[in-house]
Design an enzyme around this catalytic site. Sequence first.
Site, short mmCIF file in Angstrom:
data_model
loop_
_atom_site.label_atom_id
_atom_site.label_comp_id
_atom_site.label_asym_id
_atom_site.label_seq_id
_atom_site.Cartn_x
_atom_site.Cartn_y
_atom_site.Cartn_z
N SER A 7 58.12 -8.77 -25.56
CA SER A 7 58.42 -10.20 -25.48
C SER A 7 59.89 -10.35 -25.15
O SER A 7 60.76 -9.96 -25.94
CB SER A 7 58.12 -10.87 -26.83
OG SER A 7 58.84 -12.08 -26.90
N MET A 36 58.45 -22.33 -25.11
CA MET A 36 58.52 -23.24 -26.26
C MET A 36 59.15 -24.57 -25.84
O MET A 36 60.10 -24.57 -25.06
CB MET A 36 59.36 -22.62 -27.37
CG MET A 36 58.92 -21.23 -27.78
SD MET A 36 59.84 -20.67 -29.23
CE MET A 36 59.27 -18.96 -29.31
N HIS A 65 52.73 -17.23 -22.89
CA HIS A 65 52.24 -17.77 -24.17
C HIS A 65 52.84 -19.17 -24.32
O HIS A 65 54.02 -19.31 -24.60
CB HIS A 65 52.71 -16.80 -25.28
CG HIS A 65 52.47 -17.28 -26.67
ND1 HIS A 65 53.08 -16.69 -27.77
CD2 HIS A 65 51.70 -18.28 -27.16
CE1 HIS A 65 52.69 -17.32 -28.87
NE2 HIS A 65 51.87 -18.28 -28.54
N MET A 67 53.65 -22.30 -26.07
CA MET A 67 53.77 -22.96 -27.38
C MET A 67 54.30 -24.36 -27.09
O MET A 67 55.44 -24.70 -27.40
CB MET A 67 54.72 -22.16 -28.27
CG MET A 67 54.10 -20.85 -28.75
SD MET A 67 55.31 -19.66 -29.35
CE MET A 67 55.76 -18.90 -27.80
N ASP A 174 50.69 -11.02 -32.14
CA ASP A 174 52.06 -11.42 -31.79
C ASP A 174 52.82 -11.82 -33.04
O ASP A 174 52.46 -12.78 -33.72
CB ASP A 174 51.96 -12.61 -30.81
CG ASP A 174 53.30 -13.05 -30.26
OD1 ASP A 174 54.33 -12.43 -30.57
OD2 ASP A 174 53.30 -14.05 -29.50
N GLY A 175 53.89 -11.06 -33.33
CA GLY A 175 54.77 -11.40 -34.44
C GLY A 175 54.89 -10.28 -35.45
O GLY A 175 53.89 -9.87 -36.05
C1 DX5 Z 1 57.04 -16.01 -31.69
C2 DX5 Z 1 56.72 -15.48 -30.33
C3 DX5 Z 1 56.68 -14.01 -30.25
C4 DX5 Z 1 57.95 -13.34 -30.63
C5 DX5 Z 1 57.59 -12.10 -31.36
O1 DX5 Z 1 56.92 -17.38 -31.70
O2 DX5 Z 1 55.45 -15.96 -29.88
O3 DX5 Z 1 56.21 -13.55 -29.00
O4 DX5 Z 1 58.78 -13.01 -29.56
O5 DX5 Z 1 58.75 -11.56 -31.81
P1 DX5 Z 1 58.86 -10.36 -32.83
O6 DX5 Z 1 58.20 -9.19 -32.21
O7 DX5 Z 1 60.34 -10.23 -32.95
O8 DX5 Z 1 58.20 -10.80 -34.11
ZN ZN Z 2 54.50 -14.93 -28.07
#
Ligand code: DX5
Ligand code: ZN
Length: 227
Positions: A7, A36, A65, A67, A174-175
């Site tokens: 990411s 985002m 992705h 958001m 993810d996360g």
């Molecule tokens: C969070 C994002 C993720 C984020 C994950 O809102 O959707 O893609 O970059 O980050 P890490 O791997 O640092 O948890």
């Molecule tokens: Zn993401």
Amino acid sequence: MVEILPSILSADFAHLGEAVAAVERGGATVIHVDVMDGHFVPNITIGPPVVKSLRKATKLPLDCHLMIERPDEFIPAFAEAGADWVSVHVEACRHLHRTLELIAQKGMKPGVVINPATPVESTLEILPMVHHVLVMSVNPGFGGQKFIPFSLEKIRKLVNLRQEMGLQFRIEVDGGVAQETIAQIVHSGAELLVAGNAIYGAGDPERNMRELLARAQRAANAQITPQ
Ligand code: DX5
Ligand code: ZN
């Protein structure tokens, strides 16, 4: 096959071309792009113009992705910019079926995303339409958060549902994917693993990518080799 999707949220936005090239050398097969809007999530990142530049910087599929609220209004622009996969949140879509159809119509692979508090069952009816289901294992908005353990149970439910329904969708998480959490995540059945902080947070992204992928592959092999 288990894959790591870096990411770029945690990369240096002034040097995205190099950030992508580094993980590509390290074995990345898809790039995860976090979009985002400051409404659906409490942060603002990037949109179609940056996707357009990334498109020129790499041949790898771009997994966008979204958001954002009202994703339908922006899906054509992401298609135009060169996005390959586009996922939208159940929580952000009033007409999820229509939105997924729109993504597919625009020639992209549709994905659905669920927040930690959203049950897997909320995706049931649309599972036959999606290329991937993305299970959020943190509350979306920021990189570098802690993995939420009950996400593993949601992944296992999806694996079972996929088998029961005779479907092919891929399961993405993810996360909080990191060296310490990755083995249990692979064992739960996820195969597309997004990692931001673990790759771009500290040290050399190419090396981090290689090491994380190696650990994921070891975990996957351990599962199929009888002990
Ligand atoms: C969070 C994002 C993720 C984020 C994950 O809102 O959707 O893609 O970059 O980050 P890490 O791997 O640092 O948890
Ligand atoms: Zn993401």
